[in-house]
Motif scaffolding. Structure first.
Motif, short mmCIF file in Angstrom:
data_model
loop_
_atom_site.label_atom_id
_atom_site.label_comp_id
_atom_site.label_asym_id
_atom_site.label_seq_id
_atom_site.Cartn_x
_atom_site.Cartn_y
_atom_site.Cartn_z
N ASP A 73 0.83 -1.21 0.00
CA ASP A 73 0.00 0.00 0.00
C ASP A 73 0.86 1.26 0.00
O ASP A 73 0.57 2.23 -0.70
CB ASP A 73 -0.93 0.02 1.20
N GLU A 99 1.19 4.37 -2.84
CA GLU A 99 1.00 5.77 -2.51
C GLU A 99 2.17 6.64 -2.96
O GLU A 99 2.01 7.85 -3.15
CB GLU A 99 0.80 5.92 -1.00
N ASP A 104 0.16 10.03 -11.38
CA ASP A 104 -1.22 9.81 -10.94
C ASP A 104 -1.86 8.64 -11.66
O ASP A 104 -2.52 7.79 -11.04
CB ASP A 104 -2.06 11.07 -11.18
N GLY A 105 -1.71 8.59 -12.98
CA GLY A 105 -2.33 7.52 -13.76
C GLY A 105 -1.82 6.15 -13.36
O GLY A 105 -2.60 5.20 -13.21
N ARG A 135 -0.50 5.35 -10.51
CA ARG A 135 -0.88 5.08 -9.12
C ARG A 135 -2.32 4.55 -9.06
O ARG A 135 -2.63 3.65 -8.28
CB ARG A 135 -0.74 6.35 -8.28
N ARG A 136 -3.20 5.11 -9.87
CA ARG A 136 -4.61 4.69 -9.86
C ARG A 136 -4.86 3.42 -10.66
O ARG A 136 -5.86 2.74 -10.46
CB ARG A 136 -5.50 5.82 -10.40
N TYR A 137 -3.95 3.13 -11.58
CA TYR A 137 -4.15 2.04 -12.53
C TYR A 137 -4.44 0.69 -11.87
O TYR A 137 -5.45 0.05 -12.19
CB TYR A 137 -2.93 1.97 -13.44
N GLN A 173 -5.51 0.10 -8.93
CA GLN A 173 -6.74 0.20 -8.14
C GLN A 173 -7.96 -0.05 -9.01
O GLN A 173 -8.92 -0.71 -8.59
CB GLN A 173 -6.82 1.56 -7.46
N LYS A 174 -7.93 0.46 -10.24
CA LYS A 174 -9.03 0.23 -11.18
C LYS A 174 -9.12 -1.26 -11.53
O LYS A 174 -10.21 -1.83 -11.56
CB LYS A 174 -8.82 1.05 -12.45
N ARG A 201 -10.52 -3.25 -8.68
CA ARG A 201 -11.96 -3.02 -8.53
C ARG A 201 -12.74 -3.89 -9.51
O ARG A 201 -13.72 -4.54 -9.13
CB ARG A 201 -12.29 -1.55 -8.76
#
Length: 203
Positions: free
Chosen positions: A152, A156, A161-162, A164-166, A168-169, A172
């Motif tokens: 985790d 962080e 940004d992209g 980092r979020r990738y 997580q998507k 999900r």
């Protein structure tokens, strides 16, 4: 597959967790190209839910997708990576538009993701970040600040940004697909981070 999914997404569906589960959720979260994907999953020991999550995030499961970044097909392989993968696979007749063929996109994308997993010693989160940002970037981040981190904390600190979020998507969509299949939605990716990288792939 793509248009069936888009139509299902436009419908008013009961909750994914309702009982009995509406079978149309399988159109929203299908086992896309399952028979074509199966031999690659088995050959490389991959988690099919990771690949389906990748497909949704990368192309929305549309095999005809060409991105603004010049990435092609279901798994959005860029031409440079396609050329390098083709050389590794001995595909002398490779042309970038072949990546719009679902079978070829799956062949190239799964080989590449399997190599990323090998590079990051089986850790799916760094492999996902590398699929987005490049393995050289992730190796640099791990060497710079990876020692003693948990997964985790590493996510962080990813500076893009992209990227980092990738993951997580992807996680999900993996969880949602598991629920649509009648499984629990819990997806475990490990906690302790191994910062050591193998030298099998750099591009």
């Amino acid at each position: 597959m793509y248009w069936l999914r888009r139509m299902a997404l436009g419908e008013s569906l009961p909750s994914l967790t309702s009982t009995p589960r509406d079978p149309r959720w399988h159109e929203v979260y299908p086992h896309a190209y399952g028979e074509r994907l199966r031999p690659h999953v088995e050959a490389y020991g991959l988690n099919p839910y990771v690949l389906w999550g990748l497909m949704i995030v990368e192309s929305d499961m549309n095999p005809d997708t060409i991105s603004r970044a010049d990435a092609y097909g279901l798994l959005q392989v860029i031409p440079k990576t396609g050329d390098l993968v083709a050389a590794e696979l001995g595909d002398e007749d490779f042309g970038v538009h072949q990546l719009l063929d679902p079978g070829q996109s799956l062949r190239f994308g799964t080989w590449y993701f399997a190599e990323l997993l090998k590079k990051f010693r089986g850790q799916e989160i760094p492999a996902m970040v590398a699929y987005n940002a490049g393995p050289h970037q992730v190796q640099r981040w791990l060497q710079w600040r990876g020692t003693g981190m948990d997964m985790d904390e590493f996510l962080e600190t990813v500076p893009f940004d992209g990227a980092r979020r990738y993951p997580q998507k992807i996680l999900r969509y993996m969880a949602l697909m598991r629920v649509a299949d009648g499984l629990d939605g819990w997806v475990y990716m490990g906690n302790a981070l191994d910062p050591v990288c193998e030298d099998n792939i750099y591009y």
